[in-house]
Design a protein around this motif. Structure first.
Motif, short mmCIF file in Angstrom:
data_model
loop_
_atom_site.label_atom_id
_atom_site.label_comp_id
_atom_site.label_asym_id
_atom_site.label_seq_id
_atom_site.Cartn_x
_atom_site.Cartn_y
_atom_site.Cartn_z
N SER A 1 0.75 -1.23 -0.09
CA SER A 1 -0.18 -0.11 -0.03
C SER A 1 0.84 1.18 0.05
O SER A 1 0.28 2.34 -0.65
N LYS A 2 2.08 1.06 0.54
CA LYS A 2 2.89 2.55 0.60
C LYS A 2 3.24 2.77 -0.73
O LYS A 2 3.37 3.89 -1.17
N GLY A 3 3.63 1.74 -1.48
CA GLY A 3 4.25 1.99 -2.83
C GLY A 3 2.93 2.47 -3.81
O GLY A 3 3.33 3.42 -4.61
N ILE A 4 1.92 1.89 -3.60
CA ILE A 4 0.74 2.34 -4.42
C ILE A 4 0.47 3.83 -4.04
O ILE A 4 0.29 4.75 -5.02
N SER A 5 0.41 4.27 -2.62
CA SER A 5 0.14 5.76 -2.47
C SER A 5 1.26 6.54 -2.79
O SER A 5 0.96 7.66 -3.19
N LYS A 6 2.63 5.88 -2.81
CA LYS A 6 3.61 6.81 -3.41
C LYS A 6 3.42 7.36 -4.75
O LYS A 6 3.74 8.26 -5.22
N MET A 7 2.73 6.26 -5.32
CA MET A 7 2.29 6.55 -7.16
C MET A 7 1.40 7.74 -7.16
O MET A 7 1.46 8.48 -8.12
N ALA A 8 0.53 7.70 -6.09
CA ALA A 8 -0.39 8.92 -5.89
C ALA A 8 0.12 10.22 -5.59
O ALA A 8 -0.52 11.03 -5.43
N GLY A 9 1.58 10.20 -5.16
CA GLY A 9 2.13 11.18 -4.44
C GLY A 9 1.86 11.65 -3.16
O GLY A 9 2.10 12.65 -2.59
N ILE A 10 1.53 10.55 -2.48
CA ILE A 10 1.29 10.74 -1.03
C ILE A 10 2.06 9.45 -0.22
O ILE A 10 2.23 8.61 -0.52
N ASP A 11 2.76 10.16 0.87
CA ASP A 11 3.57 9.35 1.79
C ASP A 11 2.63 8.71 2.97
O ASP A 11 2.33 9.88 3.83
N ILE A 12 2.24 7.77 3.02
CA ILE A 12 1.52 7.26 4.09
C ILE A 12 2.38 6.55 5.17
O ILE A 12 3.19 5.91 4.87
N PRO A 13 2.03 6.86 6.49
CA PRO A 13 2.77 6.22 7.44
C PRO A 13 2.57 4.50 7.89
O PRO A 13 1.89 4.38 8.82
N VAL A 14 2.87 3.79 7.03
CA VAL A 14 2.70 2.31 6.95
C VAL A 14 3.99 1.65 6.70
O VAL A 14 4.89 2.04 5.76
N PHE A 15 4.13 0.21 7.26
CA PHE A 15 5.23 -0.42 6.94
C PHE A 15 4.96 -1.83 6.91
O PHE A 15 3.96 -1.83 7.43
N SER A 16 5.62 -2.82 6.19
CA SER A 16 5.23 -4.04 6.17
C SER A 16 6.21 -4.85 7.15
O SER A 16 7.35 -4.40 7.10
N GLU A 17 5.61 -6.00 7.64
CA GLU A 17 6.39 -6.68 8.53
C GLU A 17 6.07 -8.15 8.36
O GLU A 17 4.97 -8.78 8.32
N ARG A 18 7.03 -8.88 8.44
CA ARG A 18 6.90 -10.52 7.90
C ARG A 18 6.36 -11.24 9.28
O ARG A 18 6.50 -10.67 10.44
N HIS A 19 5.14 -12.03 9.07
CA HIS A 19 4.66 -12.71 10.17
C HIS A 19 4.46 -14.14 9.82
O HIS A 19 4.13 -14.46 8.63
N GLN A 20 5.07 -14.98 10.54
CA GLN A 20 5.30 -16.55 10.00
C GLN A 20 4.04 -17.40 10.86
O GLN A 20 3.63 -17.03 11.78
N ILE A 21 4.04 -18.56 10.32
CA ILE A 21 2.76 -19.13 10.69
C ILE A 21 2.93 -20.75 10.18
O ILE A 21 3.65 -20.87 9.16
N LEU A 22 2.30 -21.83 10.87
CA LEU A 22 2.55 -23.12 10.56
C LEU A 22 1.18 -23.96 10.63
O LEU A 22 0.24 -23.38 11.38
N LEU A 34 11.36 -9.26 10.30
CA LEU A 34 11.90 -8.50 9.40
C LEU A 34 10.80 -7.72 8.86
O LEU A 34 9.60 -8.09 8.60
N LYS A 35 11.27 -6.30 8.34
CA LYS A 35 10.53 -5.49 7.90
C LYS A 35 10.59 -5.43 6.21
O LYS A 35 11.60 -5.73 5.83
N GLY A 36 9.44 -5.14 5.80
CA GLY A 36 9.26 -5.25 4.36
C GLY A 36 8.46 -6.46 4.06
O GLY A 36 7.51 -6.93 4.68
N THR A 37 8.63 -6.85 2.48
CA THR A 37 7.34 -7.55 2.08
C THR A 37 8.28 -9.01 1.88
O THR A 37 7.49 -9.97 1.04
N ASP A 38 9.32 -9.49 2.42
CA ASP A 38 10.06 -10.69 2.14
C ASP A 38 9.04 -11.73 2.93
O ASP A 38 8.76 -11.51 4.00
N THR A 39 8.79 -12.70 2.49
CA THR A 39 7.81 -13.83 3.04
C THR A 39 8.47 -15.15 3.21
O THR A 39 8.12 -16.18 3.05
N THR A 40 9.79 -15.09 3.23
CA THR A 40 10.46 -16.24 3.26
C THR A 40 10.49 -16.86 4.81
O THR A 40 10.42 -15.94 5.73
N SER A 41 10.26 -18.01 4.91
CA SER A 41 9.81 -18.68 6.22
C SER A 41 11.36 -19.05 6.79
O SER A 41 12.23 -19.49 6.21
#
Ligand code: FAD
Length: 382
Positions: free
Chosen positions: A209-230, A270-277
């Protein structure tokens, strides 16, 4: 692909598909949903899909209550062959200190005042509901038997089918590359399948969502964080409710197929969109869950994976249009509870867009709360 639409939704997770359905239900014609991969390819298809009404903030209680009521009727609203696998056997939230007990008791008062049937349990009562629970150190628990979990894939596909039947078009494998902004409005959405213009563009891109908002010229206060599950092998049903311990930071449910699904929150993830387990996760998960649910000790793990939480400074979503770009809406930053509130959020946004009073007031979730320093305090975020 068509080159014009009324509304363009970017993202085909639970938020984007339920928005497409609810907007179409409000009578909006010519809705287009763009998804870069397949439906539910993002956080939605990777989530625990637990749904609970046990929140500490009135708005969240109401959003979850409305959403669960909609999940209960989804088959009638949108008949399909899909099995939603909706298991409504409750959520049990464990309390290990007095502060938590007091908070949970305050939550129960609020929840009951809103018509949500939640009860406070002693450790002995909790054990009658979850017989394999180790009650050592446990002071009390809260329980709502209407909470539960669903299959996130079939639920998302059901909303997509519902939207499609009402005329919305869904373009999968279609990636948004850029947004063209002119005079405070998004004029055009550029995709890898061609350009498309619309009166309204909605960012429902989850971890992106942050990248898509940037395309619209808006900087929104969000970040992504990995969460693991089994998920483990299937065994006979031994656990009805989802069990959550905020002290240990884990959630653990047994699915209708008999397998257990579990995960935990880790602020150092890990912050970002990496979804390695990772292997560490497997070990830490066992260390967290086994003291509380020791009989899961010999279960075989069949798969582990990861997804992303999209997180704001107060762990509550950003909903509504941006003041800078009036035809750019956001439905982002859902943290670890986007699945359970998506239908009610989608309904409220759709009602707002057509000028109706929203069923649940979501005005406190606008982007400008961060500038004004009005961060929301929700004590029951996992
Ligand atoms: P997503 O499902 O991520 O959808 C966004 C979509 O946008 C993706 O499909 C993506 O491919 C697409 N997209 C991105 N960029 C572009 C682009 N440029 N062009 C086109 N498409 C694009 N929530 C709960 O309520 N209960 C739970 O028990 C729960 N457990 C969770 C467990 C884990 C491990 C994780 C990771 C999350 C969990 N969540 C839970 C949170 C929940 O998954 C999310 O809040 C929710 O799925 C968000 O839905 P969404 O539609 O906003 O995002």
């Amino acid at each position: 692909m068509q080159n014009n639409a009324n509304v363009i939704i970017i993202g085909g997770g639970i938020v984007g598909t339920s928005l497409a359905y609810h907007l179409a239900k409000q009578g909006i014609k010519d809705i287009v949903l763009l998804e870069k991969d397949y439906l539910a390819a993002g956080s939605t298809g990777r989530c625990g899909a637990g749904v609970r009404q046990q929140w500490g903030l009135k708005m969240n209680c109401l959003l979850a209550k409305e959403s669960i009521a909609e999940f209960e009727q989804l088959h009638e609203m949108i008949p399909t062959d899909y099995d939603l696998e909706f298991k409504q056997k409750g959520y049990m939230m464990l309390a290990y200190d007095n502060e938590m007990v007091n908070q949970y008791k305050r939550n129960i008062q609020l929840q009951q005042s809103l018509g949500i049937d939640v009860e406070y349990l002693t450790p002995q009562e909790a054990k009658t509901i979850v017989p394999h629970l180790n009650t050592e150190g446990l002071i009390g628990a809260t329980f709502c038997d209407k909470d539960g979990h669903l299959n996130p894939f079939t639920t998302t596909l059901t909303y997509a089918i519902g939207a499609n039947r009402l005329g919305a078009k869904i373009y999968k494998n279609t990636r948004v590359l850029d947004l063209v902004r002119e005079k405070g409005k998004i004029k055009k959405v550029i995709t890898d399948k061609g350009d498309i213009s619309a009166d309204l563009v909605i960012n429902a891109a989850g971890p992106y969502s942050k990248g898509i908002s940037k395309m619209a010229g808006i900087d929104i206060p969000v970040f992504s964080e990995r969460h693991q599950i089994l998920v483990t092998q299937s065994i006979k049903q031994i656990q009805d409710p989802m069990v959550i311990s905020l002290k240990h930071g884990f959630y653990c449910q047994q699915t209708p197929h008999g397998s257990f699904i579990m995960g935990f929150g880790d602020p150092n993830e890990l912050k970002g969109t990496d979804t390695t387990s990772t292997w560490n996760f497997l070990e830490e998960m066992a260390q967290k869950v086994l003291p509380v649910l020791p009989s899961l000790k010999n279960l075989k793990v069949v798969r582990q994976w990861a997804g992303s939480y999209n997180i704001t400074p107060d762990s509550q979503p950003i909903l509504g249009n941006s003041e800078e770009v009036e035809n750019f809406y956001m439905a982002v930053g859902f943290s670890g509870h986007g699945f359970m509130i998506a239908p009610a959020v989608a309904k409220a946004i759709s009602e707002t867009i057509v000028g109706k009073e929203p069923t649940v007031d979501i005005s406190m979730l606008r982007l400008k709360r961060f500038e004004a320093g009005n961060l929301i305090k929700e004590p029951s975020v996992v």
